[in-house]
Design an enzyme around this catalytic site. Sequence first.
Site, PDB file in Angstrom:
ATOM      1  N   LYS A   1       0.865  -1.184   0.053  1.00 44.73           N
ATOM      2  CA  LYS A   1      -0.067  -0.141   0.070  1.00 44.73           C
ATOM      3  C   LYS A   1       0.863   1.330  -0.013  1.00 44.73           C
ATOM      4  CE  LYS A   1      -3.482  -0.243   3.171  1.00 44.73           C
ATOM      5  NZ  LYS A   1      -4.418  -0.330   3.896  1.00 44.73           N
TER       6      LYS A   1
ATOM      7  N   SER B   1     -10.394   5.946   7.525  1.00 44.36           N
ATOM      8  CA  SER B   1      -9.205   6.581   7.382  1.00 44.36           C
ATOM      9  C   SER B   1      -9.309   7.576   5.869  1.00 44.36           C
ATOM     10  CB  SER B   1      -8.147   6.064   7.373  1.00 44.36           C
ATOM     11  OG  SER B   1      -7.919   5.483   8.724  1.00 44.36           O
TER      12      SER B   1
END
Length: 176
Positions: free
Chosen positions: A41, A129
């Site tokens: 990521k 988030s």
Amino acid sequence: MIRAIYPGSFDPVTYGHYDIICRSCKIVDELIVGVLNNKAKMPLFSVEERVKMLKEVTKDLGNVKVVPFDGLLVEFARQQKARLVIRGLRAITDFEYELQIAQTNSKLSNGMLDTVFLTTSLEYAYLSSSSVKEIASFHGDISQCVPDFVAKLVYEKYKDNSNDRLIKSDKYGGVL
Ligand code: ADP
């Protein structure tokens, strides 16, 4: 003695995460917040920055430790001598994915690692988030979503808009 791990990306930590942390640390003796350093990521914050934010947010909670990790969650749990994983469930859409992860972790650990789900408090059900980053990237108000010092750090990242591309690459995952 029950020691549990609450794993996640926490990129950045939100009031939704904090709510799960506070509720979990009343249920277990020791809570380890595992901050995932997932190389696949592209997080907005480095793992060091995320650990620092979480340490600040949890500084008044006596039985909480914040520890970065990478690799398999079952390995991390073994190292930390924890046999419980805590995960938060926001919506039915979280469920299928979370169930699969929980079952995989149970299998990988030969039944030694169990997962406990805490359902979100209603006021944070919408919060992730990713949505915090998306709002901040358009200079929207994130004061309801994260503590003030976290909000400042998030806005700082979007000051020159060069991080806009990071928003879309961040669907949470990989905590196996
Ligand atoms: P996200 O990027 O979606 O916030 P994380 O990997 O940081 O995802 O989340 C870690 C854990 O916290 C997951 O179990 C996730 O379901 C949970 N979580 C995240 N936001 C909330 C919330 N608003 N309410 C309850 N649980 C949450």
